[in-house]
Design an enzyme around this catalytic site. Structure first.
Site, PDB file in Angstrom:
ATOM      1  N   ASN A 199       0.809  -1.368   0.332  1.00 32.03           N
ATOM      2  CA  ASN A 199      -0.266   0.580   0.243  1.00 32.03           C
ATOM      3  C   ASN A 199       0.741   1.710   0.103  1.00 32.03           C
ATOM      4  O   ASN A 199       2.151   0.987   0.000  1.00 32.03           O
ATOM      5  CB  ASN A 199      -1.454   0.133   0.933  1.00 32.03           C
ATOM      6  N   SER A 258       1.069  -3.609   3.989  1.00 28.02           N
ATOM      7  CA  SER A 258       1.504  -3.129   4.411  1.00 28.02           C
ATOM      8  C   SER A 258       2.685  -2.016   4.294  1.00 28.02           C
ATOM      9  O   SER A 258       4.158  -3.109   4.230  1.00 28.02           O
ATOM     10  CB  SER A 258       1.344  -2.664   6.245  1.00 28.02           C
ATOM     11  N   ASP A 259       3.319  -0.799   3.932  1.00 29.01           N
ATOM     12  CA  ASP A 259       4.280  -0.398   4.066  1.00 29.01           C
ATOM     13  C   ASP A 259       4.215   0.147   5.274  1.00 29.01           C
ATOM     14  O   ASP A 259       3.851  -0.139   6.164  1.00 29.01           O
ATOM     15  CB  ASP A 259       4.357   1.090   3.070  1.00 29.01           C
ATOM     16  N   TYR A 260       5.958   0.341   5.603  1.00 31.14           N
ATOM     17  CA  TYR A 260       6.410   0.627   7.253  1.00 31.14           C
ATOM     18  C   TYR A 260       5.482   1.167   8.295  1.00 31.14           C
ATOM     19  O   TYR A 260       5.145   2.586   7.760  1.00 31.14           O
ATOM     20  CB  TYR A 260       7.857   0.721   7.039  1.00 31.14           C
ATOM     21  N   GLY A 261       4.891   0.608   8.808  1.00 37.60           N
ATOM     22  CA  GLY A 261       4.215   1.021   9.711  1.00 37.60           C
ATOM     23  C   GLY A 261       3.168   2.056   9.833  1.00 37.60           C
ATOM     24  O   GLY A 261       2.317   2.850  10.529  1.00 37.60           O
TER      25      GLY A 261
END
Length: 842
Positions: free
Chosen positions: A352, A385-388
């Site tokens: 995402n 998901s992207d990081y965090g």
């Protein structure tokens, strides 16, 4: 103590081998440091020696710069001391003389005991589905959530700090299904052993990494290789990157980035293919095919992940992570095509975007991820998901807290949460409350396990851990040659008044500037431990010039600051030269993620250096190293030639020199427009007309869409790039003026090499839909062909147009062509074209 010394360090990031090279040059001590498996890029500005004690201070760089101090005491064969790496703390050092063995060599014998390669065969989809269903039926809720959770390989963080148990504990408990940042093959082996031997179900881990433009052999950054328009070359670069990464245990790539990028202020333009959806789609397809090969079951391929879904490149102000507010038509017609092409090529994963769309963060946007990506486009792979970004749903203000954010992400069919821990903390509780269904977890886990079976690790968990192949593949001659060839094709000649190509036989050349002898030519998002072997510009030139005394060098200034006496030294060298090469640009931390810039001009120190060089009145060539379009109007007016080299990778210096001396005739074409001033940004060729468009006839009128203080057009348009030869285009031929849905139209031009050198030309086809249910761009790229021509040679270049080329998402979001009038253009770039007209009859 002069010589080479080595030690093994246990850092929070990885077990690392560090090599110290101590030299004495002109009565001054110099210290170089090499590290593996992760390059920390040390630079020491203070080195002192008293007796057998060496002290040094400087900086090291991974994703950001940190301080480092060293205090070592040497004996004849060993040394001891401390090394303070400020992000890792103070480390005690014991080492010995010599280069030492690679840390991978010791692993080779041990890993062989764990292989099951003789008994493994590729499973059919039906067999995989059956096995997955059986395994999911045995899993607890927590184990399912574990497969949906990713952790770092160490306590090192690429972004904000994440509070979590150590990775060893998470893996043993079945609370992690994939690992990010295991750069060390030994670390991959350690964690995979824990997963297989200590977790209840023994499910192997996926190992993820950002393989953007190379693993150990570094290729041109994607914005550069897009400028080659060489789809096979790009595919080969990705295949080599996968080959090198998979040998080190990496199975899952966080790339390619296929965002359309129109705003040069955004640092991540360096990772993409530029401003055009058609070319971006072809390059997305080539990258997926390169990374994934013919089969993901091959040990030399990795799972490709299309990122960032979707419209991340439309961030307001070109500021990373910022708001996106665009129409659905723009979303579908501009930003969606590369993702569709990547999915059709079989990409196994999608990531995402960080931004919001219509007020909802993409990580929890059910309309985008479930409705558009899953249901409309038919994506059945892993959504990560992207990081965090799951936690950030709440930070955006779209959820009350991380628990609500986790629910939104699961409802949007997000399979894996990267690094943050909202899934682990809240999904079991949400199921108990009946707010999400366990079947939603089942669907996600089945997608994840399906790919673990596809790549073969469910039957042979250690099959990608191949230290012998690391030693064979990493930075090998064949891969370096491929990097050099693609780098040559990626260079764009922006201006040349005849000073290029350089003559090797006579005359002196002064190479001036911060990139004259700088190895920072790899660009962002690479972690090669061979960065010290990057070929600099001056090294490349020395390989071509027999008489080394004809090459003069001075740094002149730093990348972003002046240096004491720098200009004076540069003038001293330049005054002796017949030609001046100015090696200027951005360093690698000025591009990439979290590297947005308000001002995309070269730093003031470099401008001052150039002004002094220009005063000498000598032929001057600007060689640029950078990761984005820059404002070059002043340079275009004041230097004799401009060579856009981007960040070209491991063989940068050789490739640049090949072009400078004419051993390779440049053929690159821009895939992002270069503005005249930053205030024009975003500027792109495929824009819409306004109701009051600027034309040649009305340019002196006031009430039209224009600037008071400059033109609308860019300095260098999309598709632009010069050659050492010249090409002429005949008038266009079109075989009919009407097109039906079942017919086709052929259009052609004759291209002639009218210069004195063989050359390659990228012939470009554009189409304009003159009117429709919504306004259409002034032109859109719909095809291109490359032609090689000898001096005086001509070739007919023919394009075929069908109804498919005219389709777009209309006012009611139907993908179709509409009857009406069209213009077709063929030319050397988006600005200089021949044109003809036709009509689509439905």
């Amino acid at each position: 103590m002069i010589g080479t010394w080595n030690t093994i360090l246990e850092t929070p990031l990885a077990k690392m081998k560090v090599v110290f090279i101590i030299e004495k040059i002109d009565n001054a001590y110099c210290l170089q440091v090499k590290t593996e498996p992760i390059p920390l890029n040390f630079e020491f500005n203070l080195v002192t020696v008293e007796g057998d004690v060496l002290q040094a201070a400087g900086r090291f760089k991974l994703l950001s710069e940190e301080k480092v101090e060293i205090n070592f005491t040497f004996s004849e064969e060993t040394f001891t001391g401390r090394m303070n790496l400020h992000s890792f703390g103070e480390l005690q050092i014991k080492g010995q003389k010599g280069e030492g063995d690679s840390i991978s060599e010791a692993l080779l014998m041990e890993v062989e005991k764990y292989r099951n390669s003789e008994n493994i065969v590729e499973r059919t989809n039906e067999e995989i589905q059956e096995k997955v269903n059986q395994l999911v039926a045995r899993m607890t809720v927590l184990e399912k959530v574990g497969q949906m959770s990713q952790c770092m390989a160490s306590n090192f963080s690429f972004g904000r700090d994440i509070e979590a148990d150590p990775p060893e504990k998470l893996v043993e408990d079945g609370r992690a299904g994939s690992i990010l940042g295991a750069f060390d093959i030994n670390r991959v082996f350690e964690l995979q052993k824990i997963a297989v031997e200590k977790s209840r179900l023994g499910i192997p881990l996926l190992f993820n990494a950002d393989i953007i433009h190379g693993y150990q052999t570094i290729f041109p950054v994607p914005l550069a290789w897009a400028s080659s328009w060489d789809l096979e070359g790009i595919k080969r670069a990705c295949a080599i990157s996968a080959k090198e990464a998979s040998a080190s245990g990496i199975t899952y790539n966080h790339g390619p980035m296929v965002d359309i990028t129109r705003d040069a202020r955004w640092g991540r333009v360096v990772e993409g293919a530029g401003e055009d959806p058609y070319l971006g789609s072809l390059i997305a397809k080539a990258q997926v095919e390169g990374f994934q090969g013919d089969s993901l079951f091959s040990e030399e391929t990795i799972i490709a992940c299309l990122k960032h879904f979707i419209a991340y490149g439309a961030a307001e102000g070109g500021r990373d992570y910022n708001t996106v507010d665009i129409s659905q038509g723009t979303l579908r017609n501009v930003y969606l095509p590369p993702f569709k092409a990547g999915l059709e090529a079989g990409a196994g994963s999608v990531m995402n975007a960080f931004n919001i769309y219509q007020g909802i963060p993409v990580a929890g946007n059910k309309g985008l991820l479930k409705d558009l990506l899953r249901e409309e486009l038919g994506f059945e792979g892993i959504l990560i998901s992207d990081y965090g970004s799951v936690d950030e749903i709440a930070v955006h203000g779209a959820a009350k807290d991380s628990k609500e954010a986790a629910k939104m992400a699961v409802d949007a069919t997000m399979d894996i949460e990267m690094v943050s821990t909202s899934y682990l903390q809240y999904l079991p509780e949400l199921i108990e409350e009946g707010r999400i269904l366990e079947s939603q977890l089942d669907d996600a886990v089945k997608r994840i396990l399906t790919y673990k079976f596809k790549i073969g690790i469910m039957d042979d968990p250690f099959r990608y851990i191949r230290p012998d192949k690391e030693m064979e593949y990493h930075f090998c001659k064949e891969h370096l040659q491929a990097s050099r060839e693609l780098a040559q094709k990626s260079i764009v000649l922006l201006k040349n008044n005849g000073v290029l190509p350089l003559k090797k036989e006579k005359g002196k050349i002064a190479v001036i500037g911060p990139f004259a002898n700088n190895k920072d030519l790899l660009g962002p998002w690479q972690f090669s431990r061979y960065s010290d072997k990057t070929v600099t510009l001056i090294e490349g030139l020395k390989s071509k010039f027999v008489n080394q005394s004809n090459l003069l060098f001075a740094e002149g200034c730093r990348v972003d600051s002046e240096m004491e006496g720098g200009i004076e030294e540069a003038l001293q060298q330049a005054k002796q030269a017949d030609v001046i090469i100015l090696a200027l640009g951005e360093n690698s931390v000025m591009s990439g993620e979290a590297a947005s810039r308000m001002d995309i001009e070269l730093p003031e120190a470099q401008r001052k250096l150039t002004e002094e060089m220009i005063k000498l009145g000598k032929p001057t060539v600007l060689v640029l190293t950078n990761g984005r379009p820059l404002v070059l109007e002043w340079f275009d007016k004041n230097v004799d030639a401009i060579v856009e080299t981007w960040f070209l990778g491991s063989e940068a210096g050789h490739a640049i020199t090949d072009v400078l001396v004419g051993d390779y005739n440049p053929s690159g074409k821009l895939t992002m427009s270069f503005p005249i001033q930053t205030g024009q940004v975003p500027v792109y060729y495929n824009h819409f007309n306004t109701g009051r468009p600027l034309t040649k006839k009305n340019q002196h009128e006031k009430f039209i869409s224009k600037y008071l203080d400059g033109p609308n057009e860019p300095l260098y348009p999309f598709g632009y790039g010069l050659s050492y030869t010249t090409f002429t285009y005949s008038e266009m031929k079109i075989d009919k003026n009407q097109l039906t849905k079942t017919e086709k139209i052929n259009v052609s031009v004759t291209v002639t090499n009218t210069g004195s050198m063989p050359g390659e030309e990228v012939v470009q086809l554009y189409i304009q839909d003159l009117y429709g249910s919504v306004v259409r761009p002034v032109k859109e790229l719909k095809g291109f062909k490359k032609v090689d021509l000898h001096p005086g040679e001509s070739k007919d270049v023919i394009f075929t147009i069908t109804e498919e080329d005219l389709k777009y998402y209309t006012a009611d979001m139907r993908y179709q062509a509409e009857a009406g009038e069209f213009k077709v253009y063929i030319g050397s770039n988006s600005k200089v074209v021949k044109e003809a007209s036709f009509e689509l009859v439905c």
